[in-house]
Design an enzyme around this catalytic site. Sequence first.
Site, PDB file in Angstrom:
ATOM      1  N   SER A   1      32.219  -2.044 -43.682  1.00 28.00           N
ATOM      2  CA  SER A   1      31.431  -2.801 -44.658  1.00 28.00           C
ATOM      3  C   SER A   1      30.006  -2.291 -44.580  1.00 28.00           C
ATOM      4  O   SER A   1      29.598  -1.681 -43.568  1.00 28.00           O
ATOM      5  CB  SER A   1      31.456  -4.295 -44.294  1.00 28.00           C
ATOM      6  OG  SER A   1      30.495  -5.032 -45.027  1.00 28.00           O
TER       7      SER A   1
ATOM      8  N   TYR B   1      31.523 -11.595 -38.370  1.00 26.58           N
ATOM      9  CA  TYR B   1      31.890 -10.531 -39.308  1.00 26.58           C
ATOM     10  C   TYR B   1      31.074  -9.271 -39.040  1.00 26.58           C
ATOM     11  O   TYR B   1      31.618  -8.157 -38.981  1.00 26.58           O
ATOM     12  CB  TYR B   1      31.667 -11.026 -40.737  1.00 26.58           C
ATOM     13  CG  TYR B   1      32.128 -10.080 -41.816  1.00 26.58           C
ATOM     14  CD1 TYR B   1      33.459 -10.062 -42.234  1.00 26.58           C
ATOM     15  CD2 TYR B   1      31.240  -9.207 -42.438  1.00 26.58           C
ATOM     16  CE1 TYR B   1      33.897  -9.205 -43.231  1.00 26.58           C
ATOM     17  CE2 TYR B   1      31.667  -8.342 -43.433  1.00 26.58           C
ATOM     18  CZ  TYR B   1      32.991  -8.350 -43.831  1.00 26.58           C
ATOM     19  OH  TYR B   1      33.413  -7.490 -44.826  1.00 26.58           O
TER      20      TYR B   1
END
Length: 257
Positions: free
Chosen positions: A139, A152
């Site tokens: 990401s 995350y």
Amino acid sequence: MSLSGKTAIVTGSNSGIGLGIAHELARAGADVVLNSFTDRDEDHALAAELSQQHGVNVRYIRADMSSAEECRALIAQAGACDVLVNNAGIQHVAAVEAFPVEKWNAIIAINLSSAFHTTAAALPMMRKAGWGRIVNIASAHGLTASPYKSAYIAAKHGIVGLTKTVALETAEEAITCNAICPGYVLTPLVEAQIPDQMKAHDMDRDTVVREVMLARQPSKQFATVEQIGGTTVFLCSDAAAQITGTTISVDGGWTAL
């Protein structure tokens, strides 16, 4: 790039980015194993649909990516793994001091540890075949940070580090390991959030997308699942044979800031 004769396993692939990647790999000729934690008729029907659409063998195998044993069993049950795409992931937003321990543990397990377990199980198959491609879906948050997303971001930074380590361990073999770092991608889940954001901010669709949802993405455009899938196929190509241990950002300039 033809992936005919190759078997690709894509974790977390019955929707969204994973499904988009599966489509592009199948379009390139690979047989594909779809995966998620459910075992519904529609999961298997989706595999049959992809198989018919692209003329390749597509199967669905249920495995819970929070379980080390099931991660490794997924690879074993597939029977072959030339291309491994570690895509499965979940999210939770909370301040560090209020972050639920069970959510932290689940995010680290699914977003990071699963990639370790599937990779460890797939590498012997790739070595036996003399060829392999590992693509980890990280990401923009694997390269930068935002508040309230500690688990995350920790997991995605970990994926980048794992990618580098695996690349170094396989550097003298015909096996590569890279990470794709998407920014905001237009998936059905994201699309479903737009009406609520419009209502919350009293904005029209275009304005809420540009000024709220894509505030950190300089291109002011979502990436698409087809673009992530196309980048994955490129990393499987001969043109990418000397690309290993790196990250490719598909984020509209986010991490250039």
